[in-house]
Scaffold this active site. Structure first.
Site, short mmCIF file in Angstrom:
data_model
loop_
_atom_site.label_atom_id
_atom_site.label_comp_id
_atom_site.label_asym_id
_atom_site.label_seq_id
_atom_site.Cartn_x
_atom_site.Cartn_y
_atom_site.Cartn_z
N ASN A 14 -24.53 -31.84 8.34
CA ASN A 14 -23.68 -31.92 9.95
C ASN A 14 -22.80 -30.85 10.65
O ASN A 14 -23.66 -29.93 10.61
CB ASN A 14 -23.52 -33.46 10.19
CG ASN A 14 -23.76 -33.15 12.07
OD1 ASN A 14 -24.59 -32.97 12.59
ND2 ASN A 14 -22.24 -34.47 12.37
N GLU A 33 -31.42 -42.43 9.30
CA GLU A 33 -31.18 -43.19 9.68
C GLU A 33 -29.60 -43.03 9.72
O GLU A 33 -29.07 -42.40 8.14
CB GLU A 33 -31.91 -44.59 9.24
CG GLU A 33 -32.13 -44.40 7.36
CD GLU A 33 -31.85 -45.77 6.79
OE1 GLU A 33 -31.68 -46.37 5.75
OE2 GLU A 33 -33.09 -46.58 7.52
N ASN A 60 -18.28 -35.44 11.04
CA ASN A 60 -18.75 -34.76 12.37
C ASN A 60 -16.91 -33.63 12.48
O ASN A 60 -17.00 -33.22 11.71
CB ASN A 60 -18.95 -35.44 13.32
CG ASN A 60 -19.77 -35.39 14.55
OD1 ASN A 60 -20.65 -33.97 14.36
ND2 ASN A 60 -21.29 -36.00 14.69
N ASP A 109 -17.90 -36.50 19.05
CA ASP A 109 -18.85 -35.83 18.17
C ASP A 109 -17.82 -34.41 17.69
O ASP A 109 -17.18 -34.60 16.71
CB ASP A 109 -19.66 -35.60 19.22
CG ASP A 109 -20.55 -34.91 18.14
OD1 ASP A 109 -20.79 -34.37 17.22
OD2 ASP A 109 -22.66 -35.17 18.48
#
Length: 185
Positions: A14, A33, A60, A109
């Site tokens: 990520n 998921e 994140n 985020d």
């Protein structure tokens, strides 16, 4: 050569950033998921990989103070920004504590640290990006956005006077997926 920090097929990479010493930190999240507590934040240095943080769900946003001694990290589902003491010589963390908790519709985020050492947190699903004082946990400024899913931000431009903001594409929002620039100084 190719290096693979993440060996878990349920996880994908990520958010990633370089620390002040040039080490690469990269987090993981569930692929397709959410897999609670199975994500990690890896640190890569000189071809070696190790886990910096574990028991995460969606690793994140990251940022450091100017001196590199304080590290900020977001595990999105917790809706919290955590602060750690960062050992710059060794690339290790200690003394984690929550400094900001998002209470609205959005989830934290990506994030960045500005020249005044305040943090900017993008809110996915929140239609905003907010500036916070990490010392007090006080929200200093809210910038409403014309799209729902704000994904990350960074400081740049002449005199670091601009906040660059990334967003995720949504079919019913014409400006979504765009890059925005806001004067902040």
């Amino acid at each position: 050569y190719l290096m693979q920090a993440n060996e878990d097929e349920r996880q994908r990479y990520n958010d990633g950033k370089l620390d002040p010493k040039g080490r690469f930190l990269i987090g993981t999240m569930g692929y397709g998921e959410t897999v609670e507590g199975e994500a990690h934040l890896f640190i890569i240095e000189d071809g070696e990989v190790r886990i910096l943080l574990s028991d995460l769900t969606l690793s994140n946003g990251m940022g450091w103070t100017k001196d590199g001694r304080t590290f900020y990290h977001i595990d999105t589902p917790t809706k919290k920004v955590k602060q750690y003491d960062y050992d710059l010589a060794n690339g290790t963390v200690s003394n984690g504590k929550t400094i900001v908790e998002i209470t609205g519709n959005g989830s934290p985020d990506g994030m960045c640290v500005d020249v005044d050492e305040k943090i900017w947190v993008a809110e996915y699903g929140g239609k905003q990006i907010c500036k916070w004082d990490p010392a007090t946990g006080e929200k200093l400024l809210t910038i409403p956005m014309p799209v729902s899913n704000i994904t990350s931000c960074c400081i740049g431009g002449e005199n670091k006077a601009y906040l660059y903001i990334t967003t995720a594409k949504e079919d019913d929002e014409p400006l979504s997926g765009g890059l925005f620039k806001v004067k902040i100084r």
